[in-house]
Design a protein around this motif. Structure first.
Motif, mmCIF file in Angstrom:
data_model
loop_
_atom_site.group_PDB
_atom_site.id
_atom_site.type_symbol
_atom_site.label_atom_id
_atom_site.label_comp_id
_atom_site.label_asym_id
_atom_site.label_seq_id
_atom_site.Cartn_x
_atom_site.Cartn_y
_atom_site.Cartn_z
ATOM 1 N N ARG A 191 151.043 -19.657 64.110
ATOM 2 C CA ARG A 191 149.771 -18.959 63.903
ATOM 3 C C ARG A 191 148.638 -19.650 64.652
ATOM 4 O O ARG A 191 147.841 -19.003 65.338
ATOM 5 C CB ARG A 191 149.454 -18.892 62.407
ATOM 6 N N GLN A 192 148.589 -20.986 64.565
ATOM 7 C CA GLN A 192 147.520 -21.730 65.229
ATOM 8 C C GLN A 192 147.658 -21.664 66.748
ATOM 9 O O GLN A 192 146.653 -21.561 67.456
ATOM 10 C CB GLN A 192 147.502 -23.185 64.746
ATOM 11 N N ILE A 193 148.882 -21.719 67.266
ATOM 12 C CA ILE A 193 149.100 -21.627 68.719
ATOM 13 C C ILE A 193 148.676 -20.257 69.228
ATOM 14 O O ILE A 193 148.004 -20.150 70.258
ATOM 15 C CB ILE A 193 150.569 -21.939 69.075
ATOM 16 N N GLU A 194 149.032 -19.193 68.495
ATOM 17 C CA GLU A 194 148.631 -17.841 68.901
ATOM 18 C C GLU A 194 147.116 -17.685 68.896
ATOM 19 O O GLU A 194 146.538 -17.078 69.797
ATOM 20 C CB GLU A 194 149.283 -16.799 67.991
ATOM 21 N N LYS A 195 146.446 -18.277 67.895
ATOM 22 C CA LYS A 195 144.987 -18.220 67.816
ATOM 23 C C LYS A 195 144.362 -18.922 69.028
ATOM 24 O O LYS A 195 143.434 -18.403 69.649
ATOM 25 C CB LYS A 195 144.510 -18.860 66.519
ATOM 26 N N LEU A 196 144.871 -20.119 69.366
ATOM 27 C CA LEU A 196 144.355 -20.871 70.509
ATOM 28 C C LEU A 196 144.635 -20.147 71.828
ATOM 29 O O LEU A 196 143.826 -20.202 72.755
ATOM 30 C CB LEU A 196 144.943 -22.287 70.535
ATOM 31 N N MET A 197 145.792 -19.455 71.909
ATOM 32 C CA MET A 197 146.102 -18.693 73.127
ATOM 33 C C MET A 197 145.185 -17.480 73.249
ATOM 34 O O MET A 197 144.743 -17.142 74.352
ATOM 35 C CB MET A 197 147.572 -18.257 73.120
ATOM 36 N N ASP A 198 144.860 -16.843 72.112
ATOM 37 C CA ASP A 198 143.987 -15.672 72.133
ATOM 38 C C ASP A 198 142.585 -16.006 72.642
ATOM 39 O O ASP A 198 141.991 -15.237 73.401
ATOM 40 C CB ASP A 198 143.884 -15.040 70.743
ATOM 41 N N TYR B 75 142.144 -21.324 74.826
ATOM 42 C CA TYR B 75 142.121 -22.789 74.863
ATOM 43 C C TYR B 75 143.437 -23.364 75.354
ATOM 44 O O TYR B 75 143.477 -24.458 75.896
ATOM 45 C CB TYR B 75 141.800 -23.361 73.486
ATOM 46 N N VAL B 76 144.530 -22.684 75.138
ATOM 47 C CA VAL B 76 145.842 -23.124 75.617
ATOM 48 C C VAL B 76 146.512 -21.946 76.311
ATOM 49 O O VAL B 76 146.167 -20.793 76.072
ATOM 50 C CB VAL B 76 146.746 -23.664 74.468
ATOM 51 N N ARG B 77 147.444 -22.263 77.184
ATOM 52 C CA ARG B 77 148.227 -21.205 77.825
ATOM 53 C C ARG B 77 149.675 -21.651 77.874
ATOM 54 O O ARG B 77 149.975 -22.840 77.770
ATOM 55 C CB ARG B 77 147.676 -20.894 79.209
ATOM 56 N N GLU B 78 150.560 -20.686 78.064
ATOM 57 C CA GLU B 78 151.986 -20.972 78.075
ATOM 58 C C GLU B 78 152.318 -21.855 79.272
ATOM 59 O O GLU B 78 151.843 -21.624 80.380
ATOM 60 C CB GLU B 78 152.782 -19.670 78.144
ATOM 61 N N LEU C 95 155.213 -23.666 81.746
ATOM 62 C CA LEU C 95 156.590 -23.573 82.233
ATOM 63 C C LEU C 95 157.134 -24.952 82.579
ATOM 64 O O LEU C 95 158.198 -25.073 83.185
ATOM 65 C CB LEU C 95 156.643 -22.658 83.463
ATOM 66 N N SER C 96 156.406 -25.987 82.196
ATOM 67 C CA SER C 96 156.819 -27.358 82.482
ATOM 68 C C SER C 96 158.032 -27.728 81.631
ATOM 69 O O SER C 96 158.211 -27.234 80.524
ATOM 70 C CB SER C 96 155.676 -28.325 82.181
ATOM 71 N N SER C 97 158.854 -28.617 82.178
ATOM 72 C CA SER C 97 160.018 -29.080 81.418
ATOM 73 C C SER C 97 159.627 -30.206 80.453
ATOM 74 O O SER C 97 160.452 -30.710 79.716
ATOM 75 C CB SER C 97 161.110 -29.549 82.374
ATOM 76 N N CYS C 98 158.362 -30.628 80.497
ATOM 77 C CA CYS C 98 157.871 -31.657 79.581
ATOM 78 C C CYS C 98 157.200 -30.987 78.385
ATOM 79 O O CYS C 98 156.637 -29.903 78.508
ATOM 80 C CB CYS C 98 156.851 -32.553 80.264
ATOM 81 N N ALA C 99 157.249 -31.614 77.254
ATOM 82 C CA ALA C 99 156.610 -31.074 76.052
ATOM 83 C C ALA C 99 156.061 -32.214 75.215
ATOM 84 O O ALA C 99 156.502 -33.360 75.324
ATOM 85 C CB ALA C 99 157.617 -30.278 75.236
ATOM 86 N N VAL C 100 155.078 -31.889 74.395
ATOM 87 C CA VAL C 100 154.480 -32.870 73.493
ATOM 88 C C VAL C 100 154.714 -32.393 72.068
ATOM 89 O O VAL C 100 154.411 -31.241 71.751
ATOM 90 C CB VAL C 100 152.963 -33.003 73.756
ATOM 91 N N PRO C 101 155.266 -33.232 71.196
ATOM 92 C CA PRO C 101 155.488 -32.795 69.815
ATOM 93 C C PRO C 101 154.162 -32.590 69.081
ATOM 94 O O PRO C 101 153.188 -33.281 69.336
ATOM 95 C CB PRO C 101 156.297 -33.940 69.200
ATOM 96 N N THR C 102 154.141 -31.621 68.209
ATOM 97 C CA THR C 102 152.939 -31.319 67.421
ATOM 98 C C THR C 102 153.236 -31.602 65.961
ATOM 99 O O THR C 102 154.262 -31.180 65.440
ATOM 100 C CB THR C 102 152.554 -29.840 67.593
ATOM 101 N N LEU C 103 152.321 -32.310 65.322
ATOM 102 C CA LEU C 103 152.476 -32.619 63.905
ATOM 103 C C LEU C 103 151.368 -31.952 63.121
ATOM 104 O O LEU C 103 150.224 -31.911 63.563
ATOM 105 C CB LEU C 103 152.418 -34.132 63.668
ATOM 106 N N LEU C 104 151.690 -31.415 61.962
ATOM 107 C CA LEU C 104 150.705 -30.815 61.082
ATOM 108 C C LEU C 104 150.360 -31.812 59.979
ATOM 109 O O LEU C 104 151.240 -32.424 59.386
ATOM 110 C CB LEU C 104 151.236 -29.523 60.468
ATOM 111 N N VAL C 105 149.061 -31.959 59.712
ATOM 112 C CA VAL C 105 148.603 -32.860 58.667
ATOM 113 C C VAL C 105 147.835 -32.039 57.643
ATOM 114 O O VAL C 105 146.915 -31.307 58.021
ATOM 115 C CB VAL C 105 147.692 -33.966 59.258
ATOM 116 N N PRO C 106 148.202 -32.124 56.370
ATOM 117 C CA PRO C 106 147.482 -31.321 55.378
ATOM 118 C C PRO C 106 146.036 -31.796 55.187
ATOM 119 O O PRO C 106 145.751 -32.989 55.253
ATOM 120 C CB PRO C 106 148.281 -31.536 54.084
ATOM 121 N N LYS C 107 145.122 -30.815 54.973
ATOM 122 C CA LYS C 107 143.714 -31.138 54.714
ATOM 123 C C LYS C 107 143.563 -31.535 53.249
ATOM 124 O O LYS C 107 144.492 -31.389 52.460
ATOM 125 C CB LYS C 107 142.845 -29.929 55.026
ATOM 126 N N LYS C 108 142.365 -32.018 52.909
ATOM 127 C CA LYS C 108 142.113 -32.464 51.533
ATOM 128 C C LYS C 108 142.222 -31.316 50.541
ATOM 129 O O LYS C 108 142.588 -31.525 49.385
ATOM 130 C CB LYS C 108 140.725 -33.099 51.440
#
Length: 196
Positions: free
Chosen positions: A165-172, A175-178, A180-193
């Protein structure tokens, strides 16, 4: 301390263990020898050998209980002490305490500053990526080198759905685009208070 008088540049931090912590710079500058087993510091001052011994635990306890009882204990210099420090060319810091306006009362200076720099504090963030500038940064890969291909972090279905959901929002909003690189960065979710 006793007959020993010294001038030391201190960093002021809240401490419960002691009032002053004489660290490595002081030990080096004064050629101090620390005896770790007895926790004593030995130095020569004006040709006289001095030994600093730690306080007994009972003395520390009695001192801390006295401090707790003396709730009106202030560590501020008096007007006479400030005058004496200025006369001898000492460094004096002044702390001015002012009343903070209550919540909802707008500060005129702050409002004027926000109005002056309105373009820096927009209500909504602009969509899309910034324009390409003169200096672009890139990571140069070695041709033919194998990339470290490791498994991604495991996500439960709820985290996966929220991440999507957050990736789709950022793509809309652009701020981010798809990639095609073979490199990737892991994404971690942290809960808010608030639990979201």
């Amino acid at each position: 301390m006793g007959s020993y008088v010294d001038v030391i540049l201190c960093a002021v931090v809240p401490m419960d263990a002691c009032h002053v912590l004489l660290g490595r710079p002081w030990q080096f500058d004064r050629n101090v020898v620390h005896h770790s087993r007895s926790n004593e510091y030995e130095l020569v001052d004006k040709g006289k050998k001095l030994v600093f011994k730690p306080m007994a635990p009972s003395a520390i306890r009695s001192m801390s209980t006295k401090c707790e009882k003396a709730s009106s204990m202030f560590m501020f210099a008096s007007e006479r002490e400030v005058d004496e420090a200025i006369e001898v060319g000492g460094c004096v810091y002044l702390m001015v305490v002012t009343e903070v306006p209550s919540v909802g009362v707008e500060n005129d200076q702050l409002a004027a500053l926000l109005k002056k720099f309105k373009d820096v504090f927009p209500d909504d963030l602009p969509t899309g990526l910034r324009l390409i500038r003169g200096i672009e940064h890139q990571i140069d890969l070695i041709p033919g080198a194998s990339l470290p291909n490791k498994a991604a972090y495991r996500c439960n279905p709820m985290e996966t759905k929220e991440l999507q959901r957050q990736i789709e929002k950022l793509m809309d909003i652009g701020y981010v685009r798809e990639s095609l690189s073979s490199c990737a960065v892991p994404t971690l979710l942290v809960p808010k208070k608030d639990g979201t």
